[in-house]
Scaffold this motif. Structure first.
Motif, PDB file in Angstrom:
ATOM      1  N   VAL A  47       0.835  -1.203   0.000  1.00  0.00           N
ATOM      2  CA  VAL A  47       0.000   0.000   0.000  1.00  0.00           C
ATOM      3  C   VAL A  47       0.869   1.252   0.000  1.00  0.00           C
ATOM      4  O   VAL A  47       0.601   2.205  -0.724  1.00  0.00           O
ATOM      5  N   TYR A  48       1.928   1.254   0.803  1.00  0.00           N
ATOM      6  CA  TYR A  48       2.757   2.445   0.946  1.00  0.00           C
ATOM      7  C   TYR A  48       3.894   2.532  -0.062  1.00  0.00           C
ATOM      8  O   TYR A  48       4.542   3.563  -0.162  1.00  0.00           O
ATOM      9  N   CYS A  49       4.165   1.496  -0.823  1.00  0.00           N
ATOM     10  CA  CYS A  49       5.256   1.532  -1.792  1.00  0.00           C
ATOM     11  C   CYS A  49       4.964   2.586  -2.862  1.00  0.00           C
ATOM     12  O   CYS A  49       4.002   2.450  -3.612  1.00  0.00           O
ATOM     13  N   PRO A  50       5.779   3.636  -2.955  1.00  0.00           N
ATOM     14  CA  PRO A  50       5.484   4.692  -3.928  1.00  0.00           C
ATOM     15  C   PRO A  50       5.705   4.271  -5.376  1.00  0.00           C
ATOM     16  O   PRO A  50       5.225   4.943  -6.288  1.00  0.00           O
ATOM     17  N   THR A  51       6.404   3.181  -5.608  1.00  0.00           N
ATOM     18  CA  THR A  51       6.660   2.745  -6.985  1.00  0.00           C
ATOM     19  C   THR A  51       5.773   1.588  -7.412  1.00  0.00           C
ATOM     20  O   THR A  51       5.840   1.153  -8.561  1.00  0.00           O
ATOM     21  N   GLY A  52       4.965   1.045  -6.513  1.00  0.00           N
ATOM     22  CA  GLY A  52       4.147  -0.117  -6.844  1.00  0.00           C
ATOM     23  C   GLY A  52       4.994  -1.339  -7.114  1.00  0.00           C
ATOM     24  O   GLY A  52       4.629  -2.196  -7.916  1.00  0.00           O
ATOM     25  N   SER A  53       6.138  -1.430  -6.451  1.00  0.00           N
ATOM     26  CA  SER A  53       7.108  -2.498  -6.704  1.00  0.00           C
ATOM     27  C   SER A  53       6.894  -3.757  -5.878  1.00  0.00           C
ATOM     28  O   SER A  53       7.680  -4.685  -5.969  1.00  0.00           O
ATOM     29  N   ILE A  54       5.851  -3.782  -5.059  1.00  0.00           N
ATOM     30  CA  ILE A  54       5.612  -4.932  -4.194  1.00  0.00           C
ATOM     31  C   ILE A  54       4.306  -5.593  -4.607  1.00  0.00           C
ATOM     32  O   ILE A  54       3.257  -4.956  -4.637  1.00  0.00           O
ATOM     33  N   ASN A  55       4.369  -6.865  -4.925  1.00  0.00           N
ATOM     34  CA  ASN A  55       3.192  -7.615  -5.363  1.00  0.00           C
ATOM     35  C   ASN A  55       3.163  -8.977  -4.686  1.00  0.00           C
ATOM     36  O   ASN A  55       4.204  -9.506  -4.297  1.00  0.00           O
ATOM     37  N   THR A  56       1.971  -9.559  -4.575  1.00  0.00           N
ATOM     38  CA  THR A  56       1.866 -10.901  -4.010  1.00  0.00           C
ATOM     39  C   THR A  56       2.275 -11.931  -5.058  1.00  0.00           C
ATOM     40  O   THR A  56       2.032 -11.755  -6.242  1.00  0.00           O
ATOM     41  N   LEU A  57       2.893 -12.992  -4.579  1.00  0.00           N
ATOM     42  CA  LEU A  57       3.324 -14.072  -5.455  1.00  0.00           C
ATOM     43  C   LEU A  57       3.359 -15.360  -4.650  1.00  0.00           C
ATOM     44  O   LEU A  57       4.102 -15.465  -3.675  1.00  0.00           O
ATOM     45  N   ASP A  58       2.516 -16.330  -5.008  1.00  0.00           N
ATOM     46  CA  ASP A  58       2.499 -17.641  -4.355  1.00  0.00           C
ATOM     47  C   ASP A  58       2.432 -17.545  -2.835  1.00  0.00           C
ATOM     48  O   ASP A  58       3.174 -18.193  -2.116  1.00  0.00           O
ATOM     49  N   GLY A  59       1.543 -16.705  -2.327  1.00  0.00           N
ATOM     50  CA  GLY A  59       1.348 -16.588  -0.886  1.00  0.00           C
ATOM     51  C   GLY A  59       2.438 -15.823  -0.170  1.00  0.00           C
ATOM     52  O   GLY A  59       2.532 -15.842   1.048  1.00  0.00           O
ATOM     53  N   GLY A  60       3.274 -15.107  -0.901  1.00  0.00           N
ATOM     54  CA  GLY A  60       4.333 -14.297  -0.309  1.00  0.00           C
ATOM     55  C   GLY A  60       4.432 -12.982  -1.057  1.00  0.00           C
ATOM     56  O   GLY A  60       3.548 -12.635  -1.836  1.00  0.00           O
ATOM     57  N   TRP A  61       5.480 -12.262  -0.828  1.00  0.00           N
ATOM     58  CA  TRP A  61       5.661 -10.968  -1.464  1.00  0.00           C
ATOM     59  C   TRP A  61       6.830 -11.012  -2.420  1.00  0.00           C
ATOM     60  O   TRP A  61       7.850 -11.634  -2.162  1.00  0.00           O
ATOM     61  N   GLU A  62       6.668 -10.304  -3.544  1.00  0.00           N
ATOM     62  CA  GLU A  62       7.724 -10.182  -4.538  1.00  0.00           C
ATOM     63  C   GLU A  62       8.050  -8.699  -4.675  1.00  0.00           C
ATOM     64  O   GLU A  62       7.156  -7.872  -4.823  1.00  0.00           O
ATOM     65  N   PHE A  63       9.345  -8.383  -4.589  1.00  0.00           N
ATOM     66  CA  PHE A  63       9.804  -7.014  -4.742  1.00  0.00           C
ATOM     67  C   PHE A  63      10.399  -6.876  -6.135  1.00  0.00           C
ATOM     68  O   PHE A  63      11.308  -7.606  -6.498  1.00  0.00           O
ATOM     69  N   ASP A  64       9.884  -5.946  -6.919  1.00  0.00           N
ATOM     70  CA  ASP A  64      10.351  -5.754  -8.287  1.00  0.00           C
ATOM     71  C   ASP A  64      11.633  -4.927  -8.270  1.00  0.00           C
ATOM     72  O   ASP A  64      11.594  -3.711  -8.070  1.00  0.00           O
ATOM     73  N   PRO A  65      12.783  -5.567  -8.466  1.00  0.00           N
ATOM     74  CA  PRO A  65      14.043  -4.826  -8.392  1.00  0.00           C
ATOM     75  C   PRO A  65      14.221  -3.825  -9.526  1.00  0.00           C
ATOM     76  O   PRO A  65      15.040  -2.927  -9.436  1.00  0.00           O
ATOM     77  N   GLY A  66      13.447  -3.972 -10.581  1.00  0.00           N
ATOM     78  CA  GLY A  66      13.549  -3.045 -11.695  1.00  0.00           C
ATOM     79  C   GLY A  66      13.051  -1.648 -11.373  1.00  0.00           C
ATOM     80  O   GLY A  66      13.474  -0.667 -11.993  1.00  0.00           O
ATOM     81  N   TYR A  67      12.127  -1.529 -10.402  1.00  0.00           N
ATOM     82  CA  TYR A  67      11.547  -0.232 -10.063  1.00  0.00           C
ATOM     83  C   TYR A  67      11.722   0.156  -8.602  1.00  0.00           C
ATOM     84  O   TYR A  67      11.552   1.315  -8.256  1.00  0.00           O
ATOM     85  N   CYS A  68      12.057  -0.792  -7.726  1.00  0.00           N
ATOM     86  CA  CYS A  68      12.280  -0.478  -6.308  1.00  0.00           C
ATOM     87  C   CYS A  68      13.450   0.498  -6.198  1.00  0.00           C
ATOM     88  O   CYS A  68      14.520   0.263  -6.752  1.00  0.00           O
ATOM     89  N   LYS A  69      13.237   1.593  -5.490  1.00  0.00           N
ATOM     90  CA  LYS A  69      14.281   2.607  -5.330  1.00  0.00           C
ATOM     91  C   LYS A  69      15.084   2.420  -4.045  1.00  0.00           C
ATOM     92  O   LYS A  69      16.036   3.147  -3.802  1.00  0.00           O
ATOM     93  N   GLY A  70      14.683   1.482  -3.193  1.00  0.00           N
ATOM     94  CA  GLY A  70      15.399   1.277  -1.939  1.00  0.00           C
ATOM     95  C   GLY A  70      15.093   2.346  -0.903  1.00  0.00           C
ATOM     96  O   GLY A  70      15.913   2.631  -0.039  1.00  0.00           O
ATOM     97  N   CYS A  71      13.913   2.927  -0.966  1.00  0.00           N
ATOM     98  CA  CYS A  71      13.562   4.054  -0.091  1.00  0.00           C
ATOM     99  C   CYS A  71      13.269   3.635   1.350  1.00  0.00           C
ATOM    100  O   CYS A  71      13.286   4.469   2.246  1.00  0.00           O
ATOM    101  N   ALA A  72      12.945   2.369   1.581  1.00  0.00           N
ATOM    102  CA  ALA A  72      12.667   1.804   2.912  1.00  0.00           C
ATOM    103  C   ALA A  72      11.330   2.244   3.503  1.00  0.00           C
ATOM    104  O   ALA A  72      11.079   2.019   4.682  1.00  0.00           O
ATOM    105  N   ILE A  73      10.462   2.836   2.725  1.00  0.00           N
ATOM    106  CA  ILE A  73       9.136   3.193   3.236  1.00  0.00           C
ATOM    107  C   ILE A  73       8.398   1.925   3.655  1.00  0.00           C
ATOM    108  O   ILE A  73       7.745   1.896   4.697  1.00  0.00           O
ATOM    109  N   CYS A  74       8.522   0.862   2.877  1.00  0.00           N
ATOM    110  CA  CYS A  74       7.855  -0.400   3.215  1.00  0.00           C
ATOM    111  C   CYS A  74       8.331  -0.924   4.570  1.00  0.00           C
ATOM    112  O   CYS A  74       7.538  -1.438   5.368  1.00  0.00           O
ATOM    113  N   VAL A  75       9.610  -0.778   4.855  1.00  0.00           N
ATOM    114  CA  VAL A  75      10.178  -1.238   6.122  1.00  0.00           C
ATOM    115  C   VAL A  75       9.585  -0.441   7.275  1.00  0.00           C
ATOM    116  O   VAL A  75       9.184  -0.999   8.305  1.00  0.00           O
ATOM    117  N   ARG A  76       9.500   0.869   7.107  1.00  0.00           N
ATOM    118  CA  ARG A  76       8.958   1.721   8.172  1.00  0.00           C
ATOM    119  C   ARG A  76       7.478   1.469   8.423  1.00  0.00           C
ATOM    120  O   ARG A  76       6.996   1.623   9.535  1.00  0.00           O
TER     121      ARG A  76
END
Length: 93
Positions: A47-76
């Motif tokens: 929800v908070y990922c500003p790039t939309g780089s986090i998606n569900t995949l097989d009951g877990g989460w997938e982080f799209d390294p192509g667009y993830c900026k490493g901002c750490a908003i998801c961590v916070r």
């Protein structure tokens, strides 16, 4: 379609979001990593990922390294501290 799974095109990105439709490249130094034992699948990271780089995949989460900026908003925003930032390695790029 939820906003977490939607990636704006350059023509429709709202003001201030144009950066997020640009592929990250090799400049990111850290990326998010999920502890699947701790994760409660609440989706707050997506929800908070500003790039939309986090998606569900097989009951877990997938982080799209192509667009993830490493901002750490998801961590916070994770309510159970299931995410942490880890140093980027060459194989991840």
């Amino acid at each position: 379609m939820s906003m977490a799974n939607y990636r704006f095109t350059e023509d429709e990105a709202p003001v201030g979001r144009q950066l997020y439709v640009i592929p990250t490249g090799k400049w990111r130094t850290h990326r998010p990593a999920v502890n699947e034992r701790t994760c409660i699948m609440c989706g707050m990271c997506a929800v908070y990922c500003p790039t939309g780089s986090i998606n569900t995949l097989d009951g877990g989460w997938e982080f799209d390294p192509g667009y993830c900026k490493g901002c750490a908003i998801c961590v916070r925003e994770c309510p159970v501290d299931a995410l942490q930032m880890v140093r980027e390695v060459a194989e991840d790029r």
